[in-house]
Design a protein around this motif. Sequence first.
Motif, mmCIF file in Angstrom:
data_model
loop_
_atom_site.group_PDB
_atom_site.id
_atom_site.type_symbol
_atom_site.label_atom_id
_atom_site.label_comp_id
_atom_site.label_asym_id
_atom_site.label_seq_id
_atom_site.Cartn_x
_atom_site.Cartn_y
_atom_site.Cartn_z
ATOM 1 N N PHE A 112 -24.478 -21.043 -5.549
ATOM 2 C CA PHE A 112 -23.361 -21.755 -5.978
ATOM 3 C C PHE A 112 -22.376 -21.718 -7.359
ATOM 4 N N ILE A 113 -20.625 -21.893 -7.088
ATOM 5 C CA ILE A 113 -20.705 -21.282 -8.531
ATOM 6 C C ILE A 113 -19.494 -22.538 -7.983
ATOM 7 N N GLY A 114 -19.023 -22.640 -9.132
ATOM 8 C CA GLY A 114 -18.114 -24.204 -9.324
ATOM 9 C C GLY A 114 -17.635 -24.654 -10.868
ATOM 10 N N VAL A 115 -16.552 -25.361 -10.355
ATOM 11 C CA VAL A 115 -16.414 -25.892 -12.192
ATOM 12 C C VAL A 115 -16.715 -27.231 -12.107
ATOM 13 N N ALA A 116 -17.548 -27.509 -13.283
ATOM 14 C CA ALA A 116 -17.861 -28.912 -13.872
ATOM 15 C C ALA A 116 -17.364 -29.682 -14.717
ATOM 16 N N GLY A 117 -17.215 -31.340 -13.975
ATOM 17 C CA GLY A 117 -16.687 -32.263 -14.846
ATOM 18 C C GLY A 117 -17.515 -32.854 -15.492
ATOM 19 N N ARG A 118 -17.475 -33.925 -16.399
ATOM 20 C CA ARG A 118 -18.601 -35.167 -17.154
ATOM 21 C C ARG A 118 -17.961 -35.687 -18.192
ATOM 22 N N PHE A 119 -18.010 -36.880 -17.579
ATOM 23 C CA PHE A 119 -17.811 -38.488 -17.998
ATOM 24 C C PHE A 119 -19.001 -39.040 -18.570
ATOM 25 N N GLY A 120 -18.386 -39.596 -19.628
ATOM 26 C CA GLY A 120 -20.411 -40.437 -19.656
ATOM 27 C C GLY A 120 -20.179 -41.249 -20.809
ATOM 28 N N ILE A 121 -21.086 -41.727 -21.386
ATOM 29 C CA ILE A 121 -21.215 -42.704 -22.268
ATOM 30 C C ILE A 121 -22.533 -43.175 -23.456
ATOM 31 N N GLU A 122 -22.247 -42.641 -24.846
ATOM 32 C CA GLU A 122 -23.563 -42.278 -25.503
ATOM 33 C C GLU A 122 -23.755 -42.707 -26.650
ATOM 34 N N TYR A 123 -25.057 -43.447 -27.014
ATOM 35 C CA TYR A 123 -25.067 -44.012 -28.426
ATOM 36 C C TYR A 123 -26.338 -43.758 -28.750
ATOM 37 N N ASP A 124 -25.547 -43.395 -30.580
ATOM 38 C CA ASP A 124 -26.376 -42.246 -31.377
ATOM 39 C C ASP A 124 -26.877 -43.610 -32.204
ATOM 40 N N PHE A 125 -28.523 -42.974 -32.327
ATOM 41 C CA PHE A 125 -29.334 -44.053 -33.235
ATOM 42 C C PHE A 125 -29.159 -43.710 -34.726
ATOM 43 N N TRP A 126 -29.381 -44.523 -35.768
ATOM 44 C CA TRP A 126 -29.471 -44.311 -37.572
ATOM 45 C C TRP A 126 -30.897 -43.463 -37.246
ATOM 46 N N PHE A 127 -30.953 -43.200 -36.372
ATOM 47 C CA PHE A 127 -32.016 -42.414 -37.092
ATOM 48 C C PHE A 127 -32.425 -41.194 -35.882
ATOM 49 N N PRO A 128 -32.578 -40.016 -35.687
ATOM 50 C CA PRO A 128 -32.302 -39.523 -35.475
ATOM 51 C C PRO A 128 -32.493 -38.813 -33.220
ATOM 52 N N LEU A 129 -32.304 -39.883 -32.296
ATOM 53 C CA LEU A 129 -32.435 -40.600 -31.665
ATOM 54 C C LEU A 129 -30.589 -40.173 -30.931
ATOM 55 N N GLN A 130 -30.467 -40.045 -29.998
ATOM 56 C CA GLN A 130 -28.704 -40.314 -29.009
ATOM 57 C C GLN A 130 -29.677 -40.625 -27.436
ATOM 58 N N LEU A 131 -29.258 -41.136 -26.832
ATOM 59 C CA LEU A 131 -29.045 -41.570 -25.342
ATOM 60 C C LEU A 131 -28.088 -41.742 -25.128
ATOM 61 N N SER A 132 -28.049 -41.204 -23.835
ATOM 62 C CA SER A 132 -26.495 -41.667 -22.856
ATOM 63 C C SER A 132 -26.718 -41.313 -21.201
ATOM 64 N N LEU A 133 -25.219 -41.536 -20.582
ATOM 65 C CA LEU A 133 -25.671 -42.171 -18.796
ATOM 66 C C LEU A 133 -24.262 -41.290 -18.895
ATOM 67 N N ASP A 134 -23.635 -39.937 -17.364
ATOM 68 C CA ASP A 134 -22.913 -39.274 -17.957
ATOM 69 C C ASP A 134 -23.397 -39.301 -16.138
ATOM 70 N N TRP A 135 -21.423 -38.529 -15.960
ATOM 71 C CA TRP A 135 -21.984 -38.104 -14.500
ATOM 72 C C TRP A 135 -21.185 -37.098 -14.875
ATOM 73 N N ARG A 136 -21.785 -35.170 -14.069
ATOM 74 C CA ARG A 136 -21.299 -34.935 -13.880
ATOM 75 C C ARG A 136 -21.565 -33.696 -13.194
ATOM 76 N N PRO A 137 -19.933 -34.120 -12.044
ATOM 77 C CA PRO A 137 -19.719 -33.690 -11.062
ATOM 78 C C PRO A 137 -19.965 -31.978 -10.453
ATOM 79 N N VAL A 138 -19.903 -31.436 -9.783
ATOM 80 C CA VAL A 138 -19.536 -29.650 -9.753
ATOM 81 C C VAL A 138 -18.423 -29.649 -7.899
ATOM 82 N N VAL A 139 -17.400 -29.206 -8.577
ATOM 83 C CA VAL A 139 -16.678 -28.642 -7.011
ATOM 84 C C VAL A 139 -16.551 -27.125 -6.772
ATOM 85 N N GLY A 140 -16.906 -26.634 -5.632
ATOM 86 C CA GLY A 140 -16.427 -25.572 -5.709
ATOM 87 C C GLY A 140 -17.401 -24.957 -4.471
ATOM 88 N N PRO A 141 -17.787 -23.569 -4.301
ATOM 89 C CA PRO A 141 -18.377 -22.653 -2.716
ATOM 90 C C PRO A 141 -19.497 -23.042 -3.094
#
Length: 172
Positions: A112-141
């Motif tokens: 498959f190939i397609g166009v990918a989108g992304r919608f999300g939210i992330e939290y960058d801690f004050w130390f080098p860690l990042q948490l995120s929750l996102d949706w990445r749909p792929v549309v195509g044939p």
Amino acid sequence: MKKLRILAIAIAFVGFAAAANAQPRAIGGRIGYGVDFSYQHSVGENMVQLEVGLPGFYSIAAACTYDWIDPFGATVPWNQRGEWHWYMGVGGAGGYFWGYRLWGYYGGDAGFIGVAGRFGIEYDFWFPLQLSLDWRPVVGPYLYGDGVNTYADYYVGGLYEGGIALGVRYKF
């Protein structure tokens, strides 16, 4: 000559340190309906995100998106010690299924190939860690075959296989 070499090494070290601070990156993974290796690289105020993974645990896929951080100037209002950001983006994706099944029928391998989108939210801690929750749909044939014929269809699985996922990344 020795002093010149030490000076060149010191200048290179300062330059690399400045470049590392000017271009923050994050590496880690996403887990949802499958697992992904994830890499983020800042581009100005925004980021490019690359993922390679196993969507649905029966294929291999890659996606790359350009994501706008806090688009439209809308920031998350509850920033405390760390930082909250929301983001959205667009890019491309492609992948390969092995042993593909269509409504119980073994269809062989598929790609498959397609166009990918992304919608999300992330939290960058004050130390080098990042948490995120996102949706990445792929549309195509996608293309699949049974060894004799090749067929094309719409890749419906792209709406949930790259779908909603929890990301954990180390920032450097």
